[in-house]
Design a protein around this motif. Structure first.
Motif, PDB file in Angstrom:
ATOM      1  N   ASP A   1      19.477  55.393 -34.479  1.00 57.13           N
ATOM      2  CA  ASP A   1      18.970  54.775 -35.714  1.00 57.13           C
ATOM      3  C   ASP A   1      18.108  53.298 -35.090  1.00 57.13           C
ATOM      4  O   ASP A   1      19.007  52.328 -34.932  1.00 57.13           O
ATOM      5  N   PRO A   2      16.913  52.998 -35.119  1.00 53.57           N
ATOM      6  CA  PRO A   2      16.449  51.715 -34.642  1.00 53.57           C
ATOM      7  C   PRO A   2      16.232  50.806 -35.606  1.00 53.57           C
ATOM      8  O   PRO A   2      15.888  49.779 -35.245  1.00 53.57           O
ATOM      9  N   LEU A   3      16.562  50.925 -36.948  1.00 51.15           N
ATOM     10  CA  LEU A   3      16.466  50.139 -37.763  1.00 51.15           C
ATOM     11  C   LEU A   3      17.384  48.956 -38.272  1.00 51.15           C
ATOM     12  O   LEU A   3      17.659  48.781 -39.284  1.00 51.15           O
ATOM     13  N   TRP A   4      18.079  48.654 -37.261  1.00 49.53           N
ATOM     14  CA  TRP A   4      18.855  47.500 -37.555  1.00 49.53           C
ATOM     15  C   TRP A   4      18.420  46.350 -37.079  1.00 49.53           C
ATOM     16  O   TRP A   4      17.418  46.254 -36.090  1.00 49.53           O
ATOM     17  N   ARG A   5      18.726  45.082 -37.746  1.00 51.43           N
ATOM     18  CA  ARG A   5      18.269  43.718 -37.458  1.00 51.43           C
ATOM     19  C   ARG A   5      19.210  42.931 -36.962  1.00 51.43           C
ATOM     20  O   ARG A   5      20.511  43.093 -37.397  1.00 51.43           O
ATOM     21  N   PHE A   6      18.682  41.787 -36.720  1.00 51.05           N
ATOM     22  CA  PHE A   6      19.686  40.736 -36.294  1.00 51.05           C
ATOM     23  C   PHE A   6      19.185  39.218 -36.310  1.00 51.05           C
ATOM     24  O   PHE A   6      17.800  39.110 -36.480  1.00 51.05           O
ATOM     25  N   SER A   7      20.038  38.331 -36.538  1.00 53.40           N
ATOM     26  CA  SER A   7      19.724  37.012 -36.374  1.00 53.40           C
ATOM     27  C   SER A   7      20.597  36.088 -35.269  1.00 53.40           C
ATOM     28  O   SER A   7      21.829  36.424 -35.297  1.00 53.40           O
ATOM     29  N   ASN A   8      20.009  35.578 -34.326  1.00 55.65           N
ATOM     30  CA  ASN A   8      20.762  35.225 -32.990  1.00 55.65           C
ATOM     31  C   ASN A   8      20.510  33.576 -33.151  1.00 55.65           C
ATOM     32  O   ASN A   8      20.918  32.937 -32.015  1.00 55.65           O
TER      33      ASN A   8
ATOM     34  N   LEU B   1      28.847  47.589 -32.361  1.00 52.72           N
ATOM     35  CA  LEU B   1      27.957  46.775 -32.297  1.00 52.72           C
ATOM     36  C   LEU B   1      28.585  45.282 -31.785  1.00 52.72           C
ATOM     37  O   LEU B   1      29.611  45.124 -31.757  1.00 52.72           O
ATOM     38  N   GLY B   2      27.889  44.796 -30.954  1.00 56.93           N
ATOM     39  CA  GLY B   2      28.411  43.423 -30.008  1.00 56.93           C
ATOM     40  C   GLY B   2      27.873  42.190 -30.355  1.00 56.93           C
ATOM     41  O   GLY B   2      26.252  42.129 -30.611  1.00 56.93           O
ATOM     42  N   LEU B   3      28.612  41.178 -30.437  1.00 54.30           N
ATOM     43  CA  LEU B   3      28.184  39.709 -30.602  1.00 54.30           C
ATOM     44  C   LEU B   3      28.657  38.858 -29.650  1.00 54.30           C
ATOM     45  O   LEU B   3      30.110  39.173 -29.659  1.00 54.30           O
TER      46      LEU B   3
ATOM     47  N   GLY C   1      25.923  33.829 -36.369  1.00 51.77           N
ATOM     48  CA  GLY C   1      24.978  35.258 -35.731  1.00 51.77           C
ATOM     49  C   GLY C   1      25.687  36.704 -36.591  1.00 51.77           C
ATOM     50  O   GLY C   1      26.587  36.585 -36.776  1.00 51.77           O
ATOM     51  N   TYR C   2      24.568  37.393 -36.681  1.00 43.88           N
ATOM     52  CA  TYR C   2      24.820  38.491 -37.197  1.00 43.88           C
ATOM     53  C   TYR C   2      24.039  39.760 -37.208  1.00 43.88           C
ATOM     54  O   TYR C   2      22.792  39.537 -36.539  1.00 43.88           O
ATOM     55  N   ILE C   3      24.531  41.001 -37.160  1.00 41.05           N
ATOM     56  CA  ILE C   3      23.641  42.226 -37.145  1.00 41.05           C
ATOM     57  C   ILE C   3      23.968  42.921 -38.722  1.00 41.05           C
ATOM     58  O   ILE C   3      25.025  42.970 -39.096  1.00 41.05           O
TER      59      ILE C   3
END
Length: 350
Positions: free
Chosen positions: A197-204, A224-226, A236-238
């Protein structure tokens, strides 16, 4: 948590470009004869809404024919509904006069099908809903997998009534036999981290967090890695947006993950779940955050071995139009954390 306002913008943007009923036939239809005033269908929608207890002021809404609705080189559509038109800022429904759509030769009820579908986007802020009834028919007029000119026909008044009831109040679907595509008692996992599934988003936070997705080599478990060096000023989040989740009314929705980390210093990590529905006003619907659940007040840190984090949302409602699960790293955290088996489970109401 400093990220709530971004998601409404993203949702509006997506709905602002929703187009419906793509034409499959590149061959032009016979000469088109008639394009009735679209006000006919707007007035009819207003009347149907009044029958269901809603008195809309549609004076600020634009409706119009256009020669063509082309989203890309190979995609030509018959209708489009804008919550906020990019040029005018108004709620807008556009209907294509393209020969391939053959609007001029459609029956009144077929035109109504498509026009009311676009009103669902433009006025009621609804995304597409591809759930099915047990008989294989679409559960909602907002389907995109069926031809939107033909969801109900002239000789189907009860079916028409149901689809218009459900368009204005999604709870009307609870009176139908719904195909949930799985038995939640046997298989409670509604959603999981799928690497395809490519439709993951994130804020770094401008590069202050590293974000990753993968599979642990030893266990084969997806994660999921942070990670951060401790200089994050915001979270920071996914996250992943789940549109119109097909979950039974009254069910309990559970967001669960197992966290693994070595010497995670500082505040630590958490999970969160945001849930949205719509609120209908006199000029149309607005997006409303109905629930916000989070473990952020009690983040976890240190040496973590399959540390379970869980959030429970009771009494799910089918008025939900999307929900967003998050994996979160708090500002000031140093180290790397893995959110393993990140998933949403459903406990159906007894």
């Amino acid at each position: 948590m400093k990220y709530s306002s971004k998601f409404i913008f993203v949702f509006f943007l997506l709905l602002g470009i929703i187009s419906c009923d793509p034409t499959d036939d590149p061959t032009p239809s016979p000469e088109q004869k008639d394009f009735p005033d679209l006000q006919i269908f707007l007035d009819r929608f207003e009347d149907e809404a009044k029958l269901r207890g809603f008195n809309f002021d549609l004076s600020g809404m634009d409706i119009a024919y256009v020669d063509e609705i082309r989203i890309s080189e190979n995609e030509v559509y018959c209708g489009i509904g804008y919550i906020r038109h990019p040029q005018t800022g108004k709620r807008t429904v556009l209907i294509s006069k393209s020969a391939n759509c053959d609007w001029a030769n459609k029956t009144d009820i077929q035109r109504e099908n498509l026009f009311f579908h676009e009103m669902g986007h433009a006025l009621l802020n609804l995304p597409h809903d591809n759930a099915l009834k047990c008989d294989g028919r679409p559960l909602s007029l907002m389907t995109e997998t069926f031809n939107q000119f033909f969801i109900y026909k002239e000789n189907e008044p009860e079916l028409r009534k149901y689809y218009l009831d459900e368009l204005i109040d999604r709870l009307a679907a609870n009176e139908q036999c719904i195909d949930f595509e799985q038995d939640f008692q046997q298989d409670p996992v509604f959603f999981k981290n799928d690497l395809d599934d490519p439709l993951w988003r994130f804020s770094n936070d401008n590069g202050k967090y590293e974000v990753s997705r993968g599979i642990h080599e030893n266990s084969g478990i997806p994660y999921l890695g942070l990670s951060s060096e401790g200089n994050g000023e915001n979270t920071g989040y996914i996250y992943k947006e789940l549109d119109v989740p097909n979950i039974p009314e009254g069910a309990t929705v559970i967001l669960r993950t197992k966290v693994n980390a070595e010497n995670l210093q500082g505040p630590g990590v958490a999970i969160a779940l945001r849930v949205y529905d719509t609120k209908i006003g006199s000029t149309g619907a607005t997006i409303n955050e109905s629930h916000f659940l989070t473990t952020e007040p009690n983040p976890i840190n240190g040496e973590l071995k399959d540390q379970t984090l869980e959030l429970r949302l009771p009494n799910f409602t089918r008025r939900t139009i999307f929900m967003i699960p998050f994996a979160v790293m708090m500002p000031g955290t140093t180290g790397e954390a893995f959110f393993d088996d990140f998933e949403i489970l459903v406990e159906a109401a007894s």
